[in-house]
Motif scaffolding. Structure first.
Motif, PDB file in Angstrom:
ATOM      1  N   PRO A 219      46.244  39.586  77.238  1.00  0.00           N
ATOM      2  CA  PRO A 219      47.322  39.939  78.115  1.00  0.00           C
ATOM      3  C   PRO A 219      48.641  39.995  77.243  1.00  0.00           C
ATOM      4  O   PRO A 219      48.908  39.403  76.240  1.00  0.00           O
ATOM      5  N   LEU A 220      49.258  41.059  77.631  1.00  0.00           N
ATOM      6  CA  LEU A 220      50.665  41.380  77.319  1.00  0.00           C
ATOM      7  C   LEU A 220      51.703  40.856  78.126  1.00  0.00           C
ATOM      8  O   LEU A 220      51.837  41.443  79.320  1.00  0.00           O
ATOM      9  N   PHE A 221      52.902  40.190  77.915  1.00  0.00           N
ATOM     10  CA  PHE A 221      53.672  39.808  78.975  1.00  0.00           C
ATOM     11  C   PHE A 221      55.291  40.486  78.164  1.00  0.00           C
ATOM     12  O   PHE A 221      55.394  40.637  77.018  1.00  0.00           O
ATOM     13  N   VAL A 222      55.859  41.009  79.170  1.00  0.00           N
ATOM     14  CA  VAL A 222      57.067  41.588  78.705  1.00  0.00           C
ATOM     15  C   VAL A 222      58.205  40.657  79.588  1.00  0.00           C
ATOM     16  O   VAL A 222      58.009  40.863  81.273  1.00  0.00           O
TER      17      VAL A 222
ATOM     18  N   ALA B  31      58.744  35.373  85.625  1.00  0.00           N
ATOM     19  CA  ALA B  31      57.474  35.790  85.242  1.00  0.00           C
ATOM     20  C   ALA B  31      57.354  36.982  84.626  1.00  0.00           C
ATOM     21  O   ALA B  31      56.543  37.196  83.662  1.00  0.00           O
ATOM     22  N   GLY B  32      58.199  37.993  84.617  1.00  0.00           N
ATOM     23  CA  GLY B  32      58.299  39.206  84.111  1.00  0.00           C
ATOM     24  C   GLY B  32      57.296  40.199  84.462  1.00  0.00           C
ATOM     25  O   GLY B  32      56.703  40.017  85.377  1.00  0.00           O
ATOM     26  N   THR B  33      56.651  40.795  83.371  1.00  0.00           N
ATOM     27  CA  THR B  33      55.724  41.858  83.877  1.00  0.00           C
ATOM     28  C   THR B  33      54.384  41.463  82.871  1.00  0.00           C
ATOM     29  O   THR B  33      54.306  41.108  81.770  1.00  0.00           O
ATOM     30  N   CYS B  34      53.096  41.427  83.632  1.00  0.00           N
ATOM     31  CA  CYS B  34      51.981  41.134  82.863  1.00  0.00           C
ATOM     32  C   CYS B  34      51.258  42.319  82.911  1.00  0.00           C
ATOM     33  O   CYS B  34      50.759  43.003  83.760  1.00  0.00           O
ATOM     34  N   VAL B  35      50.705  42.820  81.538  1.00  0.00           N
ATOM     35  CA  VAL B  35      49.784  43.980  81.320  1.00  0.00           C
ATOM     36  C   VAL B  35      48.460  43.531  80.916  1.00  0.00           C
ATOM     37  O   VAL B  35      48.141  42.719  80.022  1.00  0.00           O
ATOM     38  N   GLY B  36      47.685  43.807  81.663  1.00  0.00           N
ATOM     39  CA  GLY B  36      46.163  43.130  81.525  1.00  0.00           C
ATOM     40  C   GLY B  36      45.098  43.929  82.254  1.00  0.00           C
ATOM     41  O   GLY B  36      45.413  45.295  82.727  1.00  0.00           O
ATOM     42  N   LYS B  37      44.024  43.464  82.482  1.00  0.00           N
ATOM     43  CA  LYS B  37      42.850  43.900  83.072  1.00  0.00           C
ATOM     44  C   LYS B  37      43.120  43.625  84.558  1.00  0.00           C
ATOM     45  O   LYS B  37      43.644  42.473  85.052  1.00  0.00           O
ATOM     46  N   GLY B  38      42.617  44.733  85.325  1.00  0.00           N
ATOM     47  CA  GLY B  38      42.976  44.464  86.852  1.00  0.00           C
ATOM     48  C   GLY B  38      43.588  45.455  87.556  1.00  0.00           C
ATOM     49  O   GLY B  38      43.421  46.566  87.371  1.00  0.00           O
ATOM     50  N   VAL B  39      44.820  44.863  88.243  1.00  0.00           N
ATOM     51  CA  VAL B  39      45.640  45.699  89.053  1.00  0.00           C
ATOM     52  C   VAL B  39      46.258  46.776  88.291  1.00  0.00           C
ATOM     53  O   VAL B  39      46.758  46.647  87.358  1.00  0.00           O
ATOM     54  N   THR B  40      46.030  48.133  88.844  1.00  0.00           N
ATOM     55  CA  THR B  40      46.691  49.275  88.183  1.00  0.00           C
ATOM     56  C   THR B  40      48.183  49.155  87.826  1.00  0.00           C
ATOM     57  O   THR B  40      48.829  49.352  87.114  1.00  0.00           O
ATOM     58  N   LEU B  41      48.662  48.881  89.271  1.00  0.00           N
ATOM     59  CA  LEU B  41      50.064  48.800  89.355  1.00  0.00           C
ATOM     60  C   LEU B  41      50.627  48.130  90.541  1.00  0.00           C
ATOM     61  O   LEU B  41      49.979  48.535  91.759  1.00  0.00           O
ATOM     62  N   ASN B  42      51.470  47.113  90.215  1.00  0.00           N
ATOM     63  CA  ASN B  42      52.113  46.287  91.487  1.00  0.00           C
ATOM     64  C   ASN B  42      53.371  45.884  90.957  1.00  0.00           C
ATOM     65  O   ASN B  42      53.747  45.599  90.201  1.00  0.00           O
ATOM     66  N   PRO B  43      54.318  46.655  91.914  1.00  0.00           N
ATOM     67  CA  PRO B  43      53.993  47.339  93.095  1.00  0.00           C
ATOM     68  C   PRO B  43      53.642  48.790  92.912  1.00  0.00           C
ATOM     69  O   PRO B  43      53.965  49.009  92.008  1.00  0.00           O
ATOM     70  N   GLU B  44      52.912  49.455  94.164  1.00  0.00           N
ATOM     71  CA  GLU B  44      52.690  50.777  93.822  1.00  0.00           C
ATOM     72  C   GLU B  44      53.767  51.669  94.104  1.00  0.00           C
ATOM     73  O   GLU B  44      54.162  51.646  95.171  1.00  0.00           O
TER      74      GLU B  44
ATOM     75  N   LYS C 193      62.750  49.385  89.750  1.00  0.00           N
ATOM     76  CA  LYS C 193      61.942  48.287  90.329  1.00  0.00           C
ATOM     77  C   LYS C 193      61.146  47.449  89.197  1.00  0.00           C
ATOM     78  O   LYS C 193      60.671  48.194  88.348  1.00  0.00           O
ATOM     79  N   LEU C 194      61.013  46.240  89.339  1.00  0.00           N
ATOM     80  CA  LEU C 194      60.309  45.468  88.373  1.00  0.00           C
ATOM     81  C   LEU C 194      58.712  45.620  88.793  1.00  0.00           C
ATOM     82  O   LEU C 194      58.246  45.484  89.968  1.00  0.00           O
ATOM     83  N   LEU C 195      57.965  46.011  87.776  1.00  0.00           N
ATOM     84  CA  LEU C 195      56.628  45.974  87.852  1.00  0.00           C
ATOM     85  C   LEU C 195      56.016  44.672  87.525  1.00  0.00           C
ATOM     86  O   LEU C 195      55.948  44.483  86.269  1.00  0.00           O
ATOM     87  N   HIS C 196      55.325  44.087  88.588  1.00  0.00           N
ATOM     88  CA  HIS C 196      54.718  42.803  88.288  1.00  0.00           C
ATOM     89  C   HIS C 196      53.552  42.810  87.494  1.00  0.00           C
ATOM     90  O   HIS C 196      53.373  41.870  86.495  1.00  0.00           O
ATOM     91  N   ASN C 197      52.497  43.730  87.615  1.00  0.00           N
ATOM     92  CA  ASN C 197      51.404  43.798  86.869  1.00  0.00           C
ATOM     93  C   ASN C 197      50.898  45.193  86.684  1.00  0.00           C
ATOM     94  O   ASN C 197      51.389  46.130  87.575  1.00  0.00           O
ATOM     95  N   ILE C 198      50.683  45.522  85.319  1.00  0.00           N
ATOM     96  CA  ILE C 198      50.190  46.876  85.186  1.00  0.00           C
ATOM     97  C   ILE C 198      48.881  46.811  84.230  1.00  0.00           C
ATOM     98  O   ILE C 198      48.850  45.779  83.512  1.00  0.00           O
ATOM     99  N   SER C 199      47.950  47.646  84.527  1.00  0.00           N
ATOM    100  CA  SER C 199      46.650  47.635  83.936  1.00  0.00           C
ATOM    101  C   SER C 199      47.010  48.261  82.529  1.00  0.00           C
ATOM    102  O   SER C 199      48.007  49.085  82.025  1.00  0.00           O
TER     103      SER C 199
ATOM    104  N   VAL D 204      65.777  43.283  79.523  1.00  0.00           N
ATOM    105  CA  VAL D 204      65.463  43.549  80.818  1.00  0.00           C
ATOM    106  C   VAL D 204      64.480  42.416  81.441  1.00  0.00           C
ATOM    107  O   VAL D 204      63.840  41.840  80.673  1.00  0.00           O
ATOM    108  N   PRO D 205      64.432  42.458  82.733  1.00  0.00           N
ATOM    109  CA  PRO D 205      63.552  41.344  83.190  1.00  0.00           C
ATOM    110  C   PRO D 205      62.080  41.670  83.248  1.00  0.00           C
ATOM    111  O   PRO D 205      61.143  40.852  83.446  1.00  0.00           O
ATOM    112  N   GLY D 206      61.699  42.744  82.869  1.00  0.00           N
ATOM    113  CA  GLY D 206      60.207  43.229  82.393  1.00  0.00           C
ATOM    114  C   GLY D 206      60.091  44.648  82.248  1.00  0.00           C
ATOM    115  O   GLY D 206      60.970  45.218  81.945  1.00  0.00           O
ATOM    116  N   VAL D 207      58.641  44.970  82.798  1.00  0.00           N
ATOM    117  CA  VAL D 207      58.732  46.675  82.738  1.00  0.00           C
ATOM    118  C   VAL D 207      59.217  47.227  83.964  1.00  0.00           C
ATOM    119  O   VAL D 207      58.736  46.748  85.121  1.00  0.00           O
ATOM    120  N   LEU D 208      60.054  48.224  83.866  1.00  0.00           N
ATOM    121  CA  LEU D 208      60.564  48.915  84.985  1.00  0.00           C
ATOM    122  C   LEU D 208      59.929  50.007  85.490  1.00  0.00           C
ATOM    123  O   LEU D 208      59.538  50.627  84.534  1.00  0.00           O
TER     124      LEU D 208
END
Length: 418
Positions: free
Chosen positions: A273-276, A285-298, A238-244, A223-227
């Motif tokens: 950081p963890l990338f999917v 780019a996939g999804t980046c799980v890390g410190k910062g934005v809770t959920l993008n997009p909301e 939807k693809l989640l670009h960033n997740i805390s 899959v393209p990342g975390v959905l």
């Protein structure tokens, strides 16, 4: 140094193995530890081997031949020379598996399971390591069981972090490429193979990332990342670009299938950081799980767990369901290895949704009937919805038979009869 993890779907055939090489070419990383799962559905296949062996169904010889032939076909697609050493290496591993089944005297399912299913990873990494060595990616093959040390809780082992840290530090060269297995470990007392739970290869990647202080962990998926929803069951995810880390841990806890629940904790401790990412489109780019934005997009997130069991209890004399009753229930749930997904209680009733992954439901029900009036529903689906409006949830549940509903904060959980 970075850590990559490839799942079974990414290496299910010879073309998948060649694509793994293309991913390495695309990313250009030179200092890597690569964790690989069993190829395709071979863990499922080896589970059939375990069941046929313990239940003496007569299917065992055919299943073992199929295991050999599956990998033989992949090797023939990767190594034109039939005298290549990899053929004898894989044959030796298959012989070792069959020798275990001939000489083993244990009838304990969990023990036999771990000693058998490990051959999926051992064979896959042997093939992949050799293919990479032959095609410009020199690497060292590492038996992960010499590094990840656990207790003897077969099928769901706990890591001895102190000993594992020492073993990994001495065994892994941070320069160059190392190929190793996901999912596996060994117990500290007898050196028997253990496993870290289904989908534990992600966790393996996190263990190495933590112990090596690696720059990042990338999980390569189909899959393209975390959905925000599983595309097998929901339309237009939807693809989640960033997740805390916190949000990702919540999603994993509730059963999001992309990230293993245990994987995120060691990553968060060191803020690595963890990338999917997609193994078919490694430049995205996939999804980046890390410190910062809770959920993008909301957006709303939908998670489902199928084939659950909803058990509802009430006292036989209509007395209150107090702490002594509930503590006994949890003791039995633990004894019969039921994974609790949701609980709800009132003055005279108690409901629990469990995952019967060890097939011990009937034993549990017998025990519960001694003390309680028991009702249960098998094969139900547990939906967890986060960050959603009431109108959206009501529309989602339209025409579904709801057995239980529970709300708390920005999370709604619903058990539905299929």
């Amino acid at each position: 140094m970075k850590v990559y993890k490839f799942g079974g779907a990414s290496v299910k055939d010879a073309e998948g193995v060649r694509n793994l090489k293309r991913v390495l070419e695309t990313t250009g990383e030179k200092d890597l530890l690569i964790v690989v799962s069993a190829m395709g559905k071979m863990t499922n296949h080896l589970e059939l081997v375990v069941n046929a062996y313990l239940n003496k169904t007569g299917e065992l010889p055919l299943l073992l031949v199929e295991f050999r032939n599956y990998h033989q076909t992949i090797m023939e697609g990767l190594f034109p020379n039939s005298s290549h050493p990899v053929f004898s290496k894989v044959k030796n591993l298959c012989d070792t598996l069959e020798n275990f089944l001939e000489t083993n005297r244990s009838t304990k399912h969990s023990f036999v399971y771990d000693q058998v299913v490990c051959f999926g990873e051992l064979v896959s990494t042997t093939i992949i390591s050799q293919f990479l060595n032959d095609n410009g990616f020199s690497n060292n093959w590492l038996d992960v069981r010499t590094c990840i040390i656990t207790d003897a809780s077969f099928r769901d082992a706990s890591v001895n972090w102190e000993e594992t840290q020492k073993r990994i530090a001495s065994a892994v060269n941070k320069k160059g490429i190392t190929v190793t297995q996901g999912f596996l470990g060994s117990d500290s007392e007898n050196n028997f193979t253990t496993t870290l739970g289904r989908e534990g290869s992600d966790y393996t990647g996190a263990i190495f990332t933590y112990c090596l202080n690696a720059d990042s962990l990338t999980i390569w998926k189909d899959v393209p990342g975390v959905l925000n929803a599983d595309p097998r069951y929901f339309n237009n995810p939807k693809l989640l670009h960033n997740i805390s880390y916190k949000e990702a841990i919540e999603l994993a806890f509730y059963g999001a299938s992309v990230i293993h629940p245990k994987t995120l904790q060691p990553m968060q401790r060191k803020e690595i950081p963890l990338f999917v990412k997609s193994f078919m489109n490694p430049d995205q780019a996939g999804t980046c799980v890390g410190k910062g934005v809770t959920l993008n997009p909301e957006t709303s997130c939908f998670i489902l767990k199928r084939n659950q069991v909803l058990i509802s209890l009430s006292s036989l004399d209509f007395s209150f369901m107090m702490e002594d009753n509930i503590s006994d229930v949890f003791r039995w749930l633990h004894k019969f290895k039921m994974k609790v997904e949701l609980i709800q209680n009132s003055a005279i009733s108690f409901s629990v949704c469990v995952d019967n992954k060890f097939d011990r439901l009937e034993e549990l029900l017998v025990k519960l009937r001694e003390r309680f009036r028991v009702e249960w529903h098998e094969g139900v689906t547990l939906y967890t919805v986060r960050h959603s409006s009431r109108e959206e949830i009501d529309a989602f549940l339209k025409n579904k038979e709801v057995l239980l509903r529970q709300e708390g904060g920005d999370t709604v959980q619903v058990i539905v009869k299929d």
